[in-house]
Design a protein around this motif. Structure first.
Motif: not given
Length: 249
Positions: A40-49
């Protein structure tokens, strides 16, 4: 002469569209493979761009899991040890969605049904049907992404997991609607129950990476569809307001 009222209406419509297309609500839903992992944290990171950087993750859970990420939105509806069958029969998702409504939901469930109680595949699939109906009762336009679940690196469970995963595809096709699509993502193929799990059950860092890379493109499609619903609703509301507002020259 263009009236001040019409200009004000245009400004209000623009503001309404902006307000209604800002923060989509996304619920990561499942068991411990959703709750006590770091995908979930890695998904959030990917969504930031992306255009969905401000997506609001929703759910009653807020655990951190030592993901070494102080910024990500931790809200989720992952429940360690829970069975899909029990969640459905006990109507637990009803309350979870009442307290935390969503536009998009991901579901990774079935592991505990198999590992804990060796439930038949047809009963798990029936529970999935109940859960999808609950999602749509909460939001008739819910966008739903369902996982063919990851393998285990312990016990002799993977044959049953593969049987469940095989059943998910035709089930999802039968559940799919234009208003509330159901997408299936394959979290099993290419995932090693031994190498990609830290304890035979839950993803390690490499497993988290594999999971998020499967979730991500499907979620972008789901977010795009949910955003289109928002834009259409805002346009419809604006059109209705124009019909009732008197014209002033």
């Amino acid at each position: 002469m263009v009236s001040v009222k019409l200009l004000s209406l245009a400004a209000l419509v623009g503001a309404a569209v902006a307000q209604n297309t800002t923060a989509l609500r996304y619920m990561p839903f499942g068991d411990s493979i959703t709750e006590i992992t770091c995908w979930r944290s890695k998904l959030w990171d990917k969504l930031q761009g992306t255009d969905y950087a401000n997506t609001n993750f929703v759910g009653s859970g807020k655990n951190e899991n030592n993901c070494r990420n102080t910024k990500y939105d931790r809200d989720n509806e992952g429940h360690s040890g829970f069975l899909a069958i029990n969640i459905a029969n006990n109507k637990q998702l009803v309350g979870w969605l009442q307290r935390n409504p969503a536009d998009v939901i991901t579901m990774h469930l079935g592991t505990n049904d198999i590992v804990q109680q060796n439930k038949p595949v047809n009963q798990i699939i029936a529970a999935f049907t109940t859960l999808v109906q609950v999602m749509r009762d909460s939001n008739p336009k819910m966008k739903i992404v369902v996982a063919q679940i990851i393998p285990m690196g312990m016990g002799n469970f993977n044959a049953k997991i593969q049987a469940l995963n095989q059943a998910i595809t035709p089930w999802a096709q039968a559940q799919n609607t234009t208003e509330s699509p159901v997408w299936v993502v394959d979290q099993y193929t290419g995932y090693s129950g031994s190498a990609d799990n830290r304890d035979g059950i839950h993803p390690n860092a490499g497993g988290d990476d594999k999971m998020v890379n499967i979730w991500y493109p499907a979620l972008l499609g789901a977010f795009q569809a949910a955003r289109a619903d928002q834009v259409a609703a805002a346009a419809e509301a604006a059109a209705a307001e124009r019909r009732v507002m008197p014209f002033m020259a």
